[in-house]
Motif scaffolding. Structure first.
Motif, PDB file in Angstrom:
ATOM      1  N   VAL A   1       0.868  -1.176   0.000  1.00 47.01           N
ATOM      2  CA  VAL A   1       0.000   0.000   0.000  1.00 47.01           C
ATOM      3  C   VAL A   1       0.902   1.222   0.000  1.00 47.01           C
ATOM      4  CG1 VAL A   1      -1.859   1.203   1.202  1.00 47.01           C
ATOM      5  CG2 VAL A   1      -1.712  -1.281   1.348  1.00 47.01           C
ATOM      6  N   SER A   2       0.665   2.140  -0.923  1.00 48.31           N
ATOM      7  CA  SER A   2       1.490   3.345  -0.983  1.00 48.31           C
ATOM      8  C   SER A   2       0.621   4.572  -1.208  1.00 48.31           C
ATOM      9  CB  SER A   2       2.552   3.215  -2.075  1.00 48.31           C
ATOM     10  OG  SER A   2       1.959   2.942  -3.314  1.00 48.31           O
ATOM     11  N   PHE A   3       1.198   5.724  -0.933  1.00 46.36           N
ATOM     12  CA  PHE A   3       0.489   6.987  -1.111  1.00 46.36           C
ATOM     13  C   PHE A   3       1.482   8.092  -1.417  1.00 46.36           C
ATOM     14  CE2 PHE A   3       1.674   6.934   3.340  1.00 46.36           C
ATOM     15  CZ  PHE A   3       2.124   8.231   3.567  1.00 46.36           C
ATOM     16  N   ALA A   4       0.967   9.171  -1.965  1.00 45.39           N
ATOM     17  CA  ALA A   4       1.763  10.374  -2.204  1.00 45.39           C
ATOM     18  C   ALA A   4       0.798  11.548  -2.201  1.00 45.39           C
ATOM     19  CB  ALA A   4       2.496  10.285  -3.535  1.00 45.39           C
ATOM     20  N   TYR A   5       1.207  12.631  -1.547  1.00 49.46           N
ATOM     21  CA  TYR A   5       0.393  13.836  -1.541  1.00 49.46           C
ATOM     22  C   TYR A   5       1.264  15.045  -1.205  1.00 49.46           C
ATOM     23  CZ  TYR A   5       0.413  13.506   3.584  1.00 49.46           C
ATOM     24  OH  TYR A   5       0.805  13.435   4.898  1.00 49.46           O
ATOM     25  N   PRO A   6       0.902  16.204  -1.742  1.00 46.29           N
ATOM     26  CA  PRO A   6       1.622  17.426  -1.365  1.00 46.29           C
ATOM     27  C   PRO A   6       0.909  18.104  -0.200  1.00 46.29           C
ATOM     28  CG  PRO A   6       0.217  17.886  -3.222  1.00 46.29           C
ATOM     29  CD  PRO A   6       0.042  16.418  -2.893  1.00 46.29           C
ATOM     30  N   LYS A   7       1.658  18.787   0.613  1.00 46.02           N
ATOM     31  CA  LYS A   7       1.091  19.545   1.738  1.00 46.02           C
ATOM     32  C   LYS A   7       1.616  20.970   1.650  1.00 46.02           C
ATOM     33  CE  LYS A   7      -0.973  19.931   5.777  1.00 46.02           C
ATOM     34  NZ  LYS A   7      -2.338  19.662   6.052  1.00 46.02           N
ATOM     35  N   ARG A   8       0.723  21.939   1.524  1.00 46.66           N
ATOM     36  CA  ARG A   8       1.082  23.356   1.467  1.00 46.66           C
ATOM     37  C   ARG A   8       0.863  23.959   2.842  1.00 46.66           C
ATOM     38  NH1 ARG A   8       1.628  27.250  -2.460  1.00 46.66           N
ATOM     39  NH2 ARG A   8       1.113  25.706  -4.040  1.00 46.66           N
ATOM     40  N   ILE A   9       1.914  24.565   3.385  1.00 50.07           N
ATOM     41  CA  ILE A   9       1.844  25.151   4.721  1.00 50.07           C
ATOM     42  C   ILE A   9       2.113  26.649   4.605  1.00 50.07           C
ATOM     43  CG2 ILE A   9       2.818  25.108   7.039  1.00 50.07           C
ATOM     44  CD1 ILE A   9       3.853  22.221   6.214  1.00 50.07           C
ATOM     45  N   PRO A  10       1.106  27.476   4.889  1.00 52.76           N
ATOM     46  CA  PRO A  10       1.339  28.927   4.840  1.00 52.76           C
ATOM     47  C   PRO A  10       2.218  29.359   6.007  1.00 52.76           C
ATOM     48  CG  PRO A  10      -0.935  28.452   5.462  1.00 52.76           C
ATOM     49  CD  PRO A  10      -0.270  27.142   5.202  1.00 52.76           C
ATOM     50  N   MET A  11       3.278  30.080   5.700  1.00 53.39           N
ATOM     51  CA  MET A  11       4.190  30.542   6.747  1.00 53.39           C
ATOM     52  C   MET A  11       3.775  31.934   7.224  1.00 53.39           C
ATOM     53  SD  MET A  11       6.006  27.982   7.203  1.00 53.39           S
ATOM     54  CE  MET A  11       7.425  28.407   8.144  1.00 53.39           C
ATOM     55  N   PHE A  12       3.932  32.920   6.379  1.00 51.43           N
ATOM     56  CA  PHE A  12       3.489  34.269   6.685  1.00 51.43           C
ATOM     57  C   PHE A  12       3.411  35.043   5.374  1.00 51.43           C
ATOM     58  CE2 PHE A  12       7.999  33.826   7.473  1.00 51.43           C
ATOM     59  CZ  PHE A  12       8.559  34.807   6.673  1.00 51.43           C
ATOM     60  N   GLY A  13       2.458  35.954   5.311  1.00 52.10           N
ATOM     61  CA  GLY A  13       2.286  36.711   4.076  1.00 52.10           C
ATOM     62  C   GLY A  13       1.982  35.781   2.925  1.00 52.10           C
ATOM     63  N   ASN A  14       2.701  35.968   1.831  1.00 44.59           N
ATOM     64  CA  ASN A  14       2.487  35.113   0.659  1.00 44.59           C
ATOM     65  C   ASN A  14       3.573  34.041   0.532  1.00 44.59           C
ATOM     66  OD1 ASN A  14       4.610  36.720  -0.004  1.00 44.59           O
ATOM     67  ND2 ASN A  14       3.842  37.320  -2.014  1.00 44.59           N
ATOM     68  N   ILE A  15       4.184  33.690   1.632  1.00 46.27           N
ATOM     69  CA  ILE A  15       5.233  32.670   1.638  1.00 46.27           C
ATOM     70  C   ILE A  15       4.651  31.363   2.175  1.00 46.27           C
ATOM     71  CG2 ILE A  15       7.459  31.999   2.584  1.00 46.27           C
ATOM     72  CD1 ILE A  15       8.146  34.977   2.658  1.00 46.27           C
ATOM     73  N   ASN A  16       4.782  30.317   1.372  1.00 44.55           N
ATOM     74  CA  ASN A  16       4.306  28.982   1.729  1.00 44.55           C
ATOM     75  C   ASN A  16       5.454  27.986   1.619  1.00 44.55           C
ATOM     76  OD1 ASN A  16       1.408  29.566   1.915  1.00 44.55           O
ATOM     77  ND2 ASN A  16       1.575  29.970  -0.269  1.00 44.55           N
ATOM     78  N   VAL A  17       5.329  26.906   2.356  1.00 45.82           N
ATOM     79  CA  VAL A  17       6.238  25.775   2.228  1.00 45.82           C
ATOM     80  C   VAL A  17       5.413  24.623   1.671  1.00 45.82           C
ATOM     81  CG1 VAL A  17       7.637  24.106   3.490  1.00 45.82           C
ATOM     82  CG2 VAL A  17       7.690  26.507   4.149  1.00 45.82           C
TER      83      VAL A  17
END
Length: 116
Positions: free
Chosen positions: A90-106
């Motif tokens: 069983v495998s998976f893959a997904y992206p996770k967007r984390i807002p840091m501050f302002g318009n900067i995301n990780v």
């Protein structure tokens, strides 16, 4: 002539701001990794317990476990389920967007498989 060496007030301020930014970033990113490890633990447990099960059974087992473990980044329909010999993988893959501050995301791309 003697030169002074040491940390200036501006230098200390910049170091302090850097430490605060790293700490805030760590506090925002840590929950994403905790959730990733919960998903990985769930797929490994399901792969072991459902070794001979059908794909629909594996997806349903993941959805039930996700409800208990409060996993909401993926669902059973997002899992890739294959067989390698007699083992269920069983495998998976997904992206996770984390807002840091302002318009900067990780953005972190998580991926794992039950066989590694």
């Amino acid at each position: 002539m003697k030169t002074q060496r040491g940390v200036t007030l501006m230098g200390m301020l910049l170091v302090s701001v850097g430490i605060v930014l790293v700490a805030i970033g760590g506090l925002k990113i840590a929950p994403a990794y905790i959730e990733y490890f919960k998903v990985k633990k769930a797929i490994v447990a399901i792969a072991v317990s459902s070794a001979g099960g059908a794909v629909a059974d594996v997806r349903r087992a993941f959805d039930l476990r996700a409800a208990v473990d409060d996993i909401d980044v993926i669902a059973g329909r997002d899992l890739e389920i294959t067989k390698e010999g007699n083992d269920l993988v069983v495998s998976f893959a997904y992206p996770k967007r984390i807002p840091m501050f302002g318009n900067i995301n990780v953005v972190i791309d998580f991926a794992a498989s039950s066989n590694n």
